[in-house]
Design a protein around this motif. Structure first.
Motif, mmCIF file in Angstrom:
data_model
loop_
_atom_site.group_PDB
_atom_site.id
_atom_site.type_symbol
_atom_site.label_atom_id
_atom_site.label_comp_id
_atom_site.label_asym_id
_atom_site.label_seq_id
_atom_site.Cartn_x
_atom_site.Cartn_y
_atom_site.Cartn_z
ATOM 1 N N ALA A 27 0.834 -1.205 0.000
ATOM 2 C CA ALA A 27 0.000 0.000 0.000
ATOM 3 C C ALA A 27 0.865 1.250 0.000
ATOM 4 C CB ALA A 27 -0.930 -0.012 1.213
ATOM 5 N N LEU A 28 1.856 1.264 0.891
ATOM 6 C CA LEU A 28 2.699 2.449 0.974
ATOM 7 C C LEU A 28 3.543 2.613 -0.286
ATOM 8 C CD1 LEU A 28 3.747 2.356 4.744
ATOM 9 C CD2 LEU A 28 2.140 3.894 3.618
ATOM 10 N N LEU A 31 1.333 4.112 -2.975
ATOM 11 C CA LEU A 31 1.161 5.558 -2.804
ATOM 12 C C LEU A 31 2.442 6.290 -3.210
ATOM 13 C CD1 LEU A 31 -0.824 5.649 0.566
ATOM 14 C CD2 LEU A 31 -1.698 6.052 -1.730
ATOM 15 N N ARG A 34 2.702 6.540 -6.928
ATOM 16 C CA ARG A 34 1.800 7.596 -7.404
ATOM 17 C C ARG A 34 2.439 8.977 -7.156
ATOM 18 N NH1 ARG A 34 -2.456 9.142 -10.693
ATOM 19 N NH2 ARG A 34 -3.432 10.932 -9.726
ATOM 20 N N LEU A 35 3.048 9.113 -5.977
ATOM 21 C CA LEU A 35 3.716 10.379 -5.654
ATOM 22 C C LEU A 35 4.841 10.665 -6.640
ATOM 23 C CD1 LEU A 35 4.293 10.825 -1.825
ATOM 24 C CD2 LEU A 35 3.225 12.428 -3.406
ATOM 25 N N MET A 38 3.465 11.886 -9.774
ATOM 26 C CA MET A 38 2.897 13.231 -9.729
ATOM 27 C C MET A 38 3.957 14.299 -9.464
ATOM 28 S SD MET A 38 -0.665 12.617 -7.707
ATOM 29 C CE MET A 38 -1.218 14.301 -7.736
ATOM 30 N N GLN A 39 4.894 13.972 -8.562
ATOM 31 C CA GLN A 39 5.809 15.025 -8.118
ATOM 32 C C GLN A 39 7.118 15.052 -8.886
ATOM 33 O OE1 GLN A 39 5.831 14.309 -3.727
ATOM 34 N NE2 GLN A 39 5.051 16.407 -3.729
ATOM 35 N N ARG A 46 -3.206 13.693 -14.220
ATOM 36 C CA ARG A 46 -4.271 14.495 -14.826
ATOM 37 C C ARG A 46 -3.806 15.933 -14.835
ATOM 38 N NH1 ARG A 46 -7.591 11.387 -11.291
ATOM 39 N NH2 ARG A 46 -8.535 9.689 -12.444
ATOM 40 N N PHE B 284 -2.587 16.518 3.568
ATOM 41 C CA PHE B 284 -1.456 15.869 2.912
ATOM 42 C C PHE B 284 -1.040 16.627 1.647
ATOM 43 C CE2 PHE B 284 0.693 12.656 0.294
ATOM 44 C CZ PHE B 284 1.653 12.240 1.196
ATOM 45 N N ALA B 288 2.588 17.762 0.860
ATOM 46 C CA ALA B 288 3.282 17.385 -0.377
ATOM 47 C C ALA B 288 3.793 18.615 -1.113
ATOM 48 C CB ALA B 288 2.341 16.583 -1.273
ATOM 49 N N CYS B 296 7.168 13.640 2.012
ATOM 50 C CA CYS B 296 6.154 12.586 1.957
ATOM 51 C C CYS B 296 6.770 11.232 2.282
ATOM 52 C CB CYS B 296 5.519 12.529 0.574
ATOM 53 S SG CYS B 296 4.584 13.991 0.165
ATOM 54 N N ILE B 337 -4.453 5.841 6.288
ATOM 55 C CA ILE B 337 -3.372 6.374 5.452
ATOM 56 C C ILE B 337 -3.722 6.174 3.984
ATOM 57 C CG2 ILE B 337 -0.960 6.100 4.758
ATOM 58 C CD1 ILE B 337 -0.417 5.057 7.605
ATOM 59 N N VAL B 338 -4.074 4.931 3.650
ATOM 60 C CA VAL B 338 -4.305 4.608 2.243
ATOM 61 C C VAL B 338 -5.445 5.456 1.696
ATOM 62 C CG1 VAL B 338 -5.073 2.812 0.666
ATOM 63 C CG2 VAL B 338 -3.377 2.295 2.418
ATOM 64 N N VAL B 341 -4.476 9.531 1.889
ATOM 65 C CA VAL B 341 -3.439 9.916 0.935
ATOM 66 C C VAL B 341 -3.897 9.588 -0.481
ATOM 67 C CG1 VAL B 341 -1.061 9.555 0.210
ATOM 68 C CG2 VAL B 341 -1.623 9.683 2.638
ATOM 69 N N GLY B 342 -4.523 8.416 -0.632
ATOM 70 C CA GLY B 342 -5.039 8.022 -1.940
ATOM 71 C C GLY B 342 -6.012 9.046 -2.476
ATOM 72 N N VAL B 344 -6.073 12.289 -1.767
ATOM 73 C CA VAL B 344 -5.352 13.494 -2.187
ATOM 74 C C VAL B 344 -4.632 13.250 -3.517
ATOM 75 C CG1 VAL B 344 -3.480 15.073 -1.595
ATOM 76 C CG2 VAL B 344 -5.097 14.334 0.159
ATOM 77 N N LEU B 345 -4.151 12.021 -3.695
ATOM 78 C CA LEU B 345 -3.411 11.724 -4.918
ATOM 79 C C LEU B 345 -4.347 11.339 -6.054
ATOM 80 C CD1 LEU B 345 -0.319 9.751 -3.564
ATOM 81 C CD2 LEU B 345 -0.668 12.207 -3.821
ATOM 82 N N GLY B 346 -5.652 11.354 -5.762
ATOM 83 C CA GLY B 346 -6.615 11.131 -6.836
ATOM 84 C C GLY B 346 -6.809 9.687 -7.223
ATOM 85 N N VAL B 347 -6.462 8.754 -6.332
ATOM 86 C CA VAL B 347 -6.711 7.361 -6.659
ATOM 87 C C VAL B 347 -7.798 6.754 -5.777
ATOM 88 C CG1 VAL B 347 -4.461 6.894 -7.683
ATOM 89 C CG2 VAL B 347 -4.773 6.643 -5.224
#
Lengths: 643, 387
Positions: A27-28, A31, A34-35, A38-39, A46, B284, B288, B296, B337-338, B341-342, B344-347
């Protein structure tokens, strides 16, 4: 303390711990991936920025709607009736107005715009849509004030000044009832129109053709990309993605010259008689085109396009003479003797009366113990249909109504278009009422009484009609039995001048009577004039046919006398001048002009509507000779002297 | 299994319960990770306060100052829970359950119903969300039930029993309406059942049944605004000024962060207060933007380390209750968390689930502090052999 181990009292499940740990790590990591995308990868999954609201963040590229121009409105001779003029609107974008500064900003605006602070607060809080949508708080702000506000954006955060187009109704009150006006979209209308691209601060047509032809007039918003700074001020326009499309223009069937003449005639009649409400409608019987439609009292549509004050609106709303109503299409009143057209046509068509057959008119018709009086309490002896119509003999038409019966009477009324809306392209048309047994059973629980049949035959009792229905019925008489759907918009024209929708006459029905019935009734209507029932009307150098109506309504006054309306409906033949048509021949169904005049609660010695019609015809045909009889408009009661 | 069965010293009183424990078994790592995370949370509160006020961050009544007050309260709660013998919790789990229900009912009745939600209750001027505390109380009650049914979790009856315990508070939370917390309840239940050794077959069947019920929930239970929020993440650009706005701005903020971020109190979107609820659900995004990818990553690593410590304590527990509490707290934190954060990250769809420690919110922090305190209490009360 004993330090021996406490036994493990449960089974340990290492696999499940491992699975849980793996899930956590996955899971982490997910994420984190994904970060990274995006970053670090530079391109976010998007692209969010372009679609954002006018940003408060540095410079932003924003798409925003570009207003389209609303279509113009012309009369049939292409004279401009409505145009768009620039006007300044002050709006507040609630999201950009910090709560802490709100009282200050509203206070300043209140001072600058001369609007109560509470009103501004109510407008902002009552706004529909998102907090990012600007809420218009003042329309038609003077340019000076607008400039002051827009230059002061630092102390007025969230306040915007925009230039809009305002509708300017050039002839003011003359066309208000017809053209209507535009106003701010309300919440209910917005909810249903949102999908068609309307914005919460849009203006939409709310009355008259502005409302009926909203979709044609409106046009389409364009879209453009602009760059804005952090305060939301536009720095530059980057591109126009979609060009706005101007709305289509309307060409009315109305002739503004005729409209002015009609209004002049009506105003003269109302002023002299002291009556307050009235209408005049002029129609081309060959097409159903409405050439003039005046309703009194009226008001200025510009009041609404400039944003009417609550006080002004209340005044209009509470006025007992109902200025907001288009009396030509919305006022349903007993049509009185003008309705004898229906009874006469019916009795001829149903062969219940021969063309030359005479019937005895008398002081009264007795039904049981009730006396139904002739209007002059004497009668004229034996009359045929034309003379009966010419003298407007009540006893004659009581007997005709008896011969027809309520069902056939209603049938012929509906044939002429009574008891139903004509379908004219204007909002809020009333349908009127043609009484039948079934109708009375449903509403009052009884069938029609024999006495009520007599009343129905002379346009009294339950009969209710609008001035438009009346002119349309007489137009059908004039054209030989074709009932047209009246229209006020002739053509819809696109901004480049091409005709989008050409004019086509719409036929409601061919009235189910042979043409000789209409010829006979036209000649009867001509005899109304020649018999001097209408005094000196016959002395005009033109051939006119028509019918007067005096309809009692309401409650008896202290003398036992009822108030009454005046009506006059008629037409002129194509060969109108008496020098060309010395016999006053109206046998041909070639009329180009039908008209109806309605005066509410006339209360005059003579028939005000007839005088107004006479004056209108004088003006229309440019007759120098003035045959008006102002003494007939003296305020009294026609029926005074009692019965 | 136990060859020797030796009774512990009978506790002789409160003093013995508080004092007579192995303080050397206090899990220092767990404490340190938690404090670091909470400090990050306070840092974000500072940044958000700066965004709102510009200058005077330390003045009374600001988000930052309230955050400090709550941190102290959380520390006290943590210490109290640590010192308290967790075995008492087992004994009192049913009264706790009743109190839990009462609190949720009370918050429904008393809750300030501004907007559509009745989830906030004001205590001494501090806004408090009972549903946060309800999560921890729920874990304790469930742990007791599952520990009692240890080794019998193969049976459907035990699983159904656990579900029946969750359902009443779950419905109360859903009525507030607090969709997020209600989902946390479900995650905690599933995590605890799994770690407790519930039959995978029955868990699978339960999951299938839940999936089947989703359309019904969608149609009859969820409010329109909840549906809008749940679906807007699929295509935030569809309604960029409405439901998708939050998401688009949040994603914009995250993207702007880059490797190192804009620096604390320097985030463009954050400092212009562009993000709705940026101090709470969307904190978050601020983190970020201002602390960047590295920031992060630090947060993720701290969370991973914290979870590892919690699982270790659960593993070491000789008592199924300890295992279950550990499993519950870990599931709760991981799920939050999932989802947060998910989101905010759009997932993940938008739900109002706080990010543990980081989200500004007293109840959430206190609730986790109590959970960790109970775990510490468990860690310190597992006696070992000392030959």
């Amino acid at each position: 303390m004993s330090v021996l181990q406490t036994p493990v009292t449960h089974e340990r499940r290492p696999v499940r711990f491992v699975v849980f740990a793996i899930v956590t790590v996955l899971a982490l990591s997910g994420l984190t991936t994904r970060l990274v995308a995006m970053q670090l990868a530079g391109a976010p999954a998007r692209e969010p920025a372009a679609a954002l609201a006018p940003a408060l963040v540095g410079r932003q590229i924003v798409t925003e709607p570009v207003p389209s121009t609303r279509g113009l409105i012309y009369d049939r001779a292409k004279r401009l009736l409505v145009e768009n003029v620039p006007t300044f609107t002050v709006s507040v974008r609630p999201a950009d107005l910090p709560l802490s500064q709100r009282p200050d900003v509203i206070g300043r605006l209140s001072g600058l715009l001369d609007i109560a602070a509470t009103t501004i607060t109510e407008t902002i809080d009552g706004a529909i849509g998102s907090r990012f949508d600007p809420v218009a708080i003042a329309h038609d702000v003077p340019e000076q004030t607008a400039r002051l506000i827009s230059e002061d954006s630092l102390t007025l955060p969230g306040v915007e000044v925009t230039v809009d187009a305002r509708r300017d109704y050039l002839d003011g009150p003359l066309f208000t009832q017809l053209i209507g006006w535009t106003g701010s979209i309300d919440a209910t209308a917005y909810a249903s129109l949102k999908s068609q691209g309307y914005l919460p601060d849009d203006r939409i047509g709310k009355a008259g053709v502005e409302s009926v032809y909203e979709s044609a007039l409106r046009g389409m918003y364009g879209v453009r990309e602009v760059e804005k700074d952090g305060t939301g001020r536009t720095l530059r326009v980057l591109s126009t993605t979609t060009t706005p499309q101007a709305g289509d223009s309307l060409i009315l069937t109305i002739d503004s010259r005729e409209q002015k003449l009609a209004q002049q005639a009506l105003d003269w009649g109302l002023k002299l008689s002291g009556a307050k409400r009235g209408a005049i409608v002029v129609e081309n019987p060959q097409t159903g085109e409405i050439l003039a439609m005046v309703s009194a009292p009226t008001y200025d549509a510009n009041l609404f396009s400039r944003g009417i004050s609550t006080a002004d609106f209340q005044k209009l709303l509470l006025d007992k003479n109902l200025p907001l109503m288009n009396h030509a299409i919305g006022d349903i009143q007993p049509p009185g003797s003008t309705y004898k057209l229906v009874t006469g046509s019916g009795v001829l068509a149903d062969k219940k009366l021969g063309v030359t057959e005479t019937v005895l008119s008398k002081p009264y018709v007795q039904l049981g113990s009730t006396l139904f009086w002739e209007w002059n309490h004497a009668g004229w002896g034996p009359l045929d249909i034309k003379d009966g119509f010419a003298h407007s003999s009540d006893t004659f038409f009581y007997q005709m109504a008896q011969r027809l019966g309520i069902a056939r009477l209603a049938y012929w009324a509906r044939q002429y278009g009574f008891g139903q809306t004509t379908g004219i392209d204007l909002p809020a048309e009333a349908g009127g009422l043609v009484p039948t047994d079934q109708w009375k059973l449903e509403t009052l629980g009884q069938t029609i009484f024999p006495g009520e049949v007599l009343q129905a035959g002379i346009g009294q009792g339950y009969d209710l009609a609008t001035p438009l229905q009346l002119v349309n019925a007489y137009a059908a008489l004039a054209n030989g039995g074709t009932l047209y759907q009246p229209q006020v918009v002739r053509e819809i024209v696109s901004p480049d001048g091409t005709v989008v929708r050409p004019f086509t006459p719409k036929v409601i029905r061919k009235i189910a009577a042979p043409s000789w019935v209409f010829t006979t009734m036209r000649e009867a209507a001509r005899r109304v004039i020649t018999s001097r029932h209408t005094y000196n009307f016959v002395d005009l150098p033109i051939v006119v046919a028509g019918k007067t109506g005096t309809a009692e309504f309401g409650l008896r006054d202290k003398n036992g006398v009822l108030p009454y309306h005046n009506w006059f409906a008629g037409f002129t033949p194509k060969n109108v001048w008496t020098k060309d048509n010395p016999t006053g021949d109206v046998s041909k169904p070639d009329s180009q002009l039908a008209f109806a005049v309605f005066i509410y609660d006339a209360g005059t010695l003579g028939n005000t509507a007839t005088e107004v019609a006479k004056y209108y015809l004088q003006l229309h045909y440019g007759i120098k000779q003035d045959l008006r009889l102002p003494q007939l408009l003296e305020r009294t009661n026609f029926y005074q002297g009692g019965r | 299994m136990g060859v020797l069965r030796v009774e512990r010293d009978a506790p002789t009183g409160i003093a013995a319960r508080v004092g007579g424990v192995a303080w050397r078994d206090f899990d220092l790592q767990l404490f340190v990770y938690a404090v670091l995370l909470a400090t990050l949370g306070l840092t974000m509160a500072y940044s958000n306060t700066a965004a709102q006020l510009g200058g005077d961050v330390a003045q009374g009544g600001t988000t930052f100052v309230r955050g400090l007050v709550w941190a102290v309260v959380a520390l006290v709660a943590f210490a109290a829970a640590t010192a308290f013998d967790y075995t008492w919790l087992k004994a009192f789990s049913w009264p706790i359950y009743v109190v839990n229900l009462a609190l949720l009912v009370a918050s429904l009745v008393l809750g300030s119903s501004d907007a559509v939600s009745a989830r906030w209750v004001s205590i001494f001027g501090l806004q408090f969300q009972f549903s946060e505390i309800a999560k921890i109380l729920m874990i304790v009650v469930l742990a007791r039930y599952l520990a009692d049914h240890d080794r019998r979790l193969d049976s459907l009856a035990a699983i159904v029993g656990a579900c029946l315990i969750v359902i009443p508070p779950w419905i109360l939370v859903l009525m507030q309406p607090d969709l997020g917390t209600s989902l946390v309840f479900i995650a905690v239940l599933v995590g605890m059942l799994f770690m407790g050794g519930a039959s995978l077959r029955w868990l699978g069947a339960l999951a299938a049944a839940t999936l089947a019920a989703l359309p019904l929930v969608w149609t009859y239970v969820l409010h329109d605004y909840q549906k809008e929020r749940l679906t807007s993440f699929l295509d935030p650009a569809k309604d960029p000024l409405g439901a998708g706005f939050q998401l688009l701005t949040a994603q914009h903020a995250v993207s702007d962060g880059g490797w190192l971020g804009a620096g604390l109190t320097n985030g463009a979107q954050s400092q212009s207060n562009l993000l709705p609820v940026q101090a709470t659900d969307f904190v978050f995004a601020v983190l970020a933007e201002e602390l960047g990818f590295i920031g992060c990553l630090v947060v993720f690593l701290l969370f991973a380390a914290l979870l590892w410590r919690i699982l270790t304590i659960a593993w070491r527990s000789r008592d199924p209750f300890g295992l279950m509490v550990g499993a519950g707290v870990a599931s709760m934190i991981l799920f939050q968390i999932v989802v947060n954060v998910g989101m905010v990250l759009g997932v993940m769809p938008i739900t109002g689930i706080p990010l543990p420690f980081i989200t500004h919110g007293g109840a959430s922090l206190v609730s986790i502090a109590i959970g960790l305190g109970i775990l510490q209490s468990i860690a310190m009360r597992q006696q070992r052999a000392e030959w």
